[in-house]
Design a protein around this motif. Structure first.
Motif, mmCIF file in Angstrom:
data_model
loop_
_atom_site.group_PDB
_atom_site.id
_atom_site.type_symbol
_atom_site.label_atom_id
_atom_site.label_comp_id
_atom_site.label_asym_id
_atom_site.label_seq_id
_atom_site.Cartn_x
_atom_site.Cartn_y
_atom_site.Cartn_z
ATOM 1 N N ASN A 98 0.826 -1.211 0.000
ATOM 2 C CA ASN A 98 0.000 0.000 0.000
ATOM 3 C C ASN A 98 0.859 1.259 0.000
ATOM 4 O O ASN A 98 0.408 2.327 0.418
ATOM 5 C CB ASN A 98 -0.909 0.014 1.233
ATOM 6 C CG ASN A 98 -1.836 -1.173 1.286
ATOM 7 O OD1 ASN A 98 -2.547 -1.456 0.332
ATOM 8 N ND2 ASN A 98 -1.830 -1.898 2.403
ATOM 9 N N GLY A 99 2.141 1.104 -0.363
ATOM 10 C CA GLY A 99 3.052 2.248 -0.394
ATOM 11 C C GLY A 99 3.847 2.422 0.885
ATOM 12 O O GLY A 99 4.706 3.305 0.986
ATOM 13 N N ALA A 100 3.567 1.577 1.890
ATOM 14 C CA ALA A 100 4.250 1.713 3.186
ATOM 15 C C ALA A 100 5.212 0.559 3.439
ATOM 16 O O ALA A 100 5.777 0.436 4.519
ATOM 17 C CB ALA A 100 3.213 1.780 4.303
ATOM 18 N N GLY A 101 5.386 -0.302 2.443
ATOM 19 C CA GLY A 101 6.317 -1.417 2.593
ATOM 20 C C GLY A 101 5.630 -2.701 3.030
ATOM 21 O O GLY A 101 4.457 -2.707 3.398
ATOM 22 N N VAL A 102 6.412 -3.780 2.951
ATOM 23 C CA VAL A 102 5.882 -5.123 3.226
ATOM 24 C C VAL A 102 6.771 -5.804 4.270
ATOM 25 O O VAL A 102 7.996 -5.755 4.179
ATOM 26 C CB VAL A 102 5.868 -5.976 1.937
ATOM 27 C CG1 VAL A 102 5.375 -7.390 2.224
ATOM 28 C CG2 VAL A 102 5.015 -5.315 0.857
ATOM 29 N N LEU A 103 6.132 -6.431 5.245
ATOM 30 C CA LEU A 103 6.868 -7.277 6.193
ATOM 31 C C LEU A 103 6.702 -8.732 5.779
ATOM 32 O O LEU A 103 5.581 -9.234 5.707
ATOM 33 C CB LEU A 103 6.342 -7.075 7.620
ATOM 34 C CG LEU A 103 7.040 -7.948 8.683
ATOM 35 C CD1 LEU A 103 8.499 -7.527 8.881
ATOM 36 C CD2 LEU A 103 6.287 -7.890 10.011
ATOM 37 N N HIS A 104 7.804 -9.401 5.489
ATOM 38 C CA HIS A 104 7.779 -10.854 5.292
ATOM 39 C C HIS A 104 7.814 -11.509 6.672
ATOM 40 O O HIS A 104 8.792 -11.361 7.408
ATOM 41 C CB HIS A 104 9.002 -11.317 4.489
ATOM 42 C CG HIS A 104 8.922 -11.031 3.023
ATOM 43 N ND1 HIS A 104 9.944 -11.298 2.146
ATOM 44 C CD2 HIS A 104 7.905 -10.522 2.272
ATOM 45 C CE1 HIS A 104 9.571 -10.970 0.916
ATOM 46 N NE2 HIS A 104 8.343 -10.482 0.974
ATOM 47 N N LEU A 105 6.753 -12.217 7.003
ATOM 48 C CA LEU A 105 6.622 -12.799 8.343
ATOM 49 C C LEU A 105 6.305 -14.279 8.169
ATOM 50 O O LEU A 105 5.231 -14.640 7.701
ATOM 51 C CB LEU A 105 5.493 -12.075 9.087
ATOM 52 C CG LEU A 105 5.220 -12.484 10.530
ATOM 53 C CD1 LEU A 105 6.452 -12.301 11.403
ATOM 54 C CD2 LEU A 105 4.065 -11.649 11.095
ATOM 55 N N TYR A 106 7.252 -15.147 8.522
ATOM 56 C CA TYR A 106 7.062 -16.571 8.240
ATOM 57 C C TYR A 106 7.952 -17.417 9.140
ATOM 58 O O TYR A 106 8.813 -16.900 9.848
ATOM 59 C CB TYR A 106 7.347 -16.853 6.757
ATOM 60 C CG TYR A 106 8.757 -16.538 6.305
ATOM 61 C CD1 TYR A 106 9.150 -15.236 6.035
ATOM 62 C CD2 TYR A 106 9.710 -17.548 6.161
ATOM 63 C CE1 TYR A 106 10.438 -14.940 5.629
ATOM 64 C CE2 TYR A 106 11.007 -17.261 5.759
ATOM 65 C CZ TYR A 106 11.366 -15.959 5.497
ATOM 66 O OH TYR A 106 12.648 -15.667 5.112
ATOM 67 N N GLY A 107 7.732 -18.710 9.098
ATOM 68 C CA GLY A 107 8.505 -19.630 9.934
ATOM 69 C C GLY A 107 9.846 -19.951 9.298
ATOM 70 O O GLY A 107 9.954 -20.061 8.081
ATOM 71 N N ARG A 108 10.855 -20.119 10.134
ATOM 72 C CA ARG A 108 12.220 -20.317 9.639
ATOM 73 C C ARG A 108 12.424 -21.746 9.118
ATOM 74 O O ARG A 108 12.679 -22.666 9.891
ATOM 75 C CB ARG A 108 13.205 -20.012 10.767
ATOM 76 C CG ARG A 108 14.636 -19.892 10.318
ATOM 77 C CD ARG A 108 15.579 -19.706 11.485
ATOM 78 N NE ARG A 108 16.925 -19.995 11.042
ATOM 79 C CZ ARG A 108 17.388 -21.235 10.875
ATOM 80 N NH1 ARG A 108 16.641 -22.260 11.139
ATOM 81 N NH2 ARG A 108 18.618 -21.425 10.437
ATOM 82 N N TYR A 109 12.299 -21.895 7.799
ATOM 83 C CA TYR A 109 12.576 -23.165 7.107
ATOM 84 C C TYR A 109 13.441 -22.849 5.901
ATOM 85 O O TYR A 109 13.260 -21.790 5.270
ATOM 86 C CB TYR A 109 11.274 -23.849 6.657
ATOM 87 C CG TYR A 109 10.453 -24.319 7.823
ATOM 88 C CD1 TYR A 109 10.727 -25.542 8.445
ATOM 89 C CD2 TYR A 109 9.458 -23.518 8.345
ATOM 90 C CE1 TYR A 109 10.010 -25.950 9.558
ATOM 91 C CE2 TYR A 109 8.728 -23.919 9.468
ATOM 92 C CZ TYR A 109 9.017 -25.139 10.060
ATOM 93 O OH TYR A 109 8.316 -25.541 11.164
ATOM 94 N N GLY A 110 14.350 -23.770 5.543
ATOM 95 C CA GLY A 110 15.342 -23.526 4.498
ATOM 96 C C GLY A 110 14.783 -22.981 3.195
ATOM 97 O O GLY A 110 15.192 -21.920 2.720
#
Lengths: 335, 335
Positions: free
Chosen positions: A97-109
């Motif tokens: 939306n013009g304010a950026g994106v947070l990648h939020l996810y579980g730590r897998y290879g």
């Protein structure tokens, strides 16, 4: 374990088609691609967007947490397989939306690699991307190496708090800070009683005797810390909760949220029997339960077993936890 | 199938203790008796009360539908065993607001007898009691003998519509009429892929080969109408839905609500794959889906399998279905 499916290779696509047919007011595909699913409700210009994703087979994780006060988009892999960087990039473009994106996810290879590549692609489009990895599984790496741990049911708390912060129009840096603070204060342990079956494999992922359980097993069947004879529900809760409590540590006077999560085949009755013991132990240690969540939040297909998660709260995290959230898979009113 | 439990004889009590500890703002016991659970929120004088009950092991049925816009109290039996008439009578007394009580439950022998005796006891206290039996399981008796059928997942619709009518302060006769109309227009078929294990029995209720399924099986393992080789999800949906459609019958132009219910161990993914086919078949027949519910609504412990339910709607039933409902196990906003 037998499955209700059609062709194994159609499993993820048909799941998503069913979900979109059932909830068109909440969710839609990007460019008719079932790998890319985003919120269908009205966009808020200037709101930070949260992207997540990973393999299928964990509903309501991940797709179930796309909604108001939660994430904005998800990339859908095959069962237990990471989706592609290209699909993640398409979701980033669709939800920014013009304010950026947070990648939020579980730590897998696979997810680490692909979300990294997607972030590079997005940055070439001048979309600012930040990342927070969920690493709540105590059994997956020793204390001192928390950043090497896997993400499991604690993902839910990261969506809940970061999603609330984004809805409150916090900046990307602030949403990231709150997500990271949540991860830093979240600890999970799981126990598996039976295996699941990945559709394309057609047979159980691992074998376990009729009188055994594995404490600490991951949600894809990753080895745990102890395979043992079947114990009582009370004993299992005591072992898992003590490991969680000493890891952070959670101390007398702390306020926490408790999540008792079913892995797929465990009756809700048994989760409440577990909660009863969790309550007793925490009460005995002077740790106060501020809010509880009991049910299926992150599954492993039809695996029997459960996980316990504690999140240590401060006033800011309580405010985020109490914020309204809404998706076809999770509903919570504002406290 | 292995269970997370303590002593089998404590299973139901410990389940209820966990539920009350988790949701004290919503649910409470009557006189500290875990067999009698009622709403904990404020009472409305003059509101018709709805009582339900039956054996444990089906969560969220029955206890999960005690809440706003649903039922007012539940009597809790051991797993798959009817609770006593005395406990039912205690619940009737605890929930009556002076406008009478509707006994609303699934048609099973033990429950029929005990609810009947409870009604006699309540009438001696000048509490007016009426009764509606839910009989939605098409597989349990032939057409023409609908009143001999068992109640399964369709119970949910009866709670939803009768609960809304009671909340709107309708009279006991009106609440009863709406509950009965809902039952008359509800049809369910189930399929089982694996057995469940009753805690006190300690072994599976029935055996079924690795390559078989049983269509029409009841939620306690009652025999179905056909044991067959494992079919695809699409094939199973087609068989079950066609039996449902021709039974009422549901005809072109009808508006329905669809409930795709997991019996315990079936992944949510597979329920959505089923919904996709339900949608396609109904769409092809010109039957319109007004509202869908997909998830676990009436389980059989850790049984693998699912059921499909259709409810034929008119304007009155739509109004009741759209009414807000709230319990720890089921949340729906007013449409």
């Amino acid at each position: 374990m037998k499955k209700l499916m059609n062709k194994p290779e159609d499993f993820s696509r048909e799941t998503i088609e069913g979900i979109i047919l059932a909830h068109p007011e909440c969710l839609k595909m990007v460019d008719n691609n079932f790998r890319c699913v985003v919120r269908a409700d009205e966009r808020k210009p200037g709101k930070v967007a949260i992207a997540t994703g990973g393999g299928s087979g964990h509903l309501p994780t991940f797709l179930g947490y796309v909604g108001y006060g939660l994430a904005d988009g998800v990339t859908v892999g095959n069962v237990f397989a990471s989706p592609s960087a290209e699909a993640m990039y398409e979701v980033d473009k669709a939800i920014d939306n013009g304010a950026g994106v947070l990648h939020l996810y579980g730590r897998y290879g696979g997810d680490l690699m692909n979300f990294g590549m997607a972030a590079d692609l997005a940055s070439m489009d001048d979309i600012r991307v930040e990342e927070v990895l969920v690493t709540d599984d105590v059994a997956s790496a020793p204390k001192g190496e928390e950043d090497k741990r896997r993400g499991v049911a604690g993902l839910f708390y990261a969506y809940k708090t970061a999603g609330a912060a984004a809805e409150k129009m916090y900046s990307l840096d602030e949403v990231k800070r709150i997500a990271q603070k949540t991860v830093d204060n979240t600890r999970t342990m799981g126990v598996a009683l039976s295996s699941c079956t990945v559709p394309e494999a057609g047979k159980p992922t691992f074998t376990i005797s009729d009188d055994e359980m594995e404490i600490g097993m991951g949600i894809h069947g990753e080895p745990g810390i102890e395979r043992t004879k079947l114990k009582t529900n009370d004993e299992v809760v005591e072992i898992m909760l003590n490991k969680i409590i000493e890891d952070l540590p959670f101390e007398e006077g702390a306020e926490v949220s408790v999540l008792v999560n079913g892995l797929g085949a465990t009756p809700l009755e048994e989760l409440y029997i577990a909660y009863r013991k969790v309550y007793e132990i925490l009460d005995g240690k002077g740790i106060k339960i501020y809010r509880n969540y009991i049910g299926e939040f992150a599954t492993s297909m039809e695996m029997a077993g459960m996980s316990l998660t504690l999140l240590k709260l401060d006033d800011e995290l309580k405010e985020m936890l109490d914020f309204k959230a809404y998706s076809p898979f999770f509903k919570q009113d504002q406290k």
